[in-house]
Write an enzyme that holds these catalytic residues in place. Structure first.
Site, short mmCIF file in Angstrom:
data_model
loop_
_atom_site.label_atom_id
_atom_site.label_comp_id
_atom_site.label_asym_id
_atom_site.label_seq_id
_atom_site.Cartn_x
_atom_site.Cartn_y
_atom_site.Cartn_z
N ASP A 40 -1.14 -32.55 -1.76
CA ASP A 40 -0.73 -31.44 -2.63
C ASP A 40 0.40 -31.88 -3.55
O ASP A 40 0.40 -31.56 -4.75
CB ASP A 40 -0.32 -30.22 -1.80
CG ASP A 40 0.80 -30.49 -0.81
OD1 ASP A 40 0.95 -31.66 -0.35
OD2 ASP A 40 1.52 -29.54 -0.46
N ARG A 41 1.34 -32.64 -3.04
CA ARG A 41 2.44 -33.15 -3.86
C ARG A 41 1.93 -34.10 -4.93
O ARG A 41 2.38 -34.07 -6.08
CB ARG A 41 3.49 -33.84 -2.99
CG ARG A 41 4.20 -32.87 -2.05
CD ARG A 41 5.09 -33.57 -1.07
NE ARG A 41 6.24 -34.17 -1.73
CZ ARG A 41 7.08 -35.00 -1.13
NH1 ARG A 41 6.90 -35.33 0.14
NH2 ARG A 41 8.11 -35.49 -1.78
N THR A 115 21.14 -5.70 9.48
CA THR A 115 20.76 -7.05 9.90
C THR A 115 19.63 -7.58 9.03
O THR A 115 19.67 -8.73 8.57
CB THR A 115 20.35 -7.04 11.39
OG1 THR A 115 21.48 -6.62 12.15
CG2 THR A 115 19.91 -8.42 11.85
#
Length: 187
Positions: A40-41, A115
């Site tokens: 993918d890169r 939170t």
């Protein structure tokens, strides 16, 4: 790959092509070992160079943040990997006893009173700073002002809240696969 290939071939009568790390991307790849470079890169950097030219920095915002640098000679020098925003949220949930997993959304203010809001703020606003800092450092280390292309699920959110990204290309990977198919099947 064999099962996928068989399914596609029997269902559609087409023999699929698989992106291999050693296919001709028109780039010199300095990643070591080459087999460890995510396809993918590689496809994203190939597509970015084809669409936007070099030098270029490609940021992909998904499960992981990947940043890859290609110099003006079309050499993929390398990059870096960090946890994606959802990965950070999941890590807080799974490694603490009481914190909930949250949906990644940008709160209206940095300081929160719940939170859930506090986790969202810490992850999202912290990520803006992370990306800004990393891209500044990559440009400094590489010694040029390469164009920065962002892709992936959080690309627009990050680009809208940082100063380093020049373009968001949500279809970079798909465009790259199409361009690579054309390149590899041209006669």
């Amino acid at each position: 790959d064999a099962a996928v290939s068989e399914f596609i071939n029997s269902s559609f009568g087409v023999a699929p092509l698989f992106v291999a790390n050693d296919c001709d991307l028109g780039l010199t790849i300095k990643y070591e070992p080459l087999a460890d470079a995510g396809s993918d890169r590689l496809v994203n950097t190939f597509a970015a160079v084809e669409k936007y030219g070099a030098p270029v920095i490609v940021c992909s915002f998904g499960t992981a943040l990947t940043i890859d640098y290609v110099n003006k000679y079309r050499v993929l020098i390398g990059g870096l990997i960090a946890p994606g925003m959802n990965t950070l949220a999941t890590a807080l949930k799974t490694t603490t006893s009481k914190l909930p997993e949250v949906k990644i959304e940008k709160p209206d203010a940095l300081i929160q009173t719940t939170t859930v809001g506090s986790i969202q703020s810490g992850i999202v606003y912290g990520y803006f700073g992370l990306v800004e800092s990393l891209l500044t450092q990559v440009k400094k280390e590489m010694g040029d002002d390469a164009r920065v292309i962002a892709t992936g699920g959080f690309a627009s959110l990050i680009a809208e809240n940082t100063t380093q990204i020049n373009a968001v290309d949500e279809n970079l990977l798909l465009d790259g696969l199409q361009r690579l198919h054309t390149r590899l099947t041209a006669t």
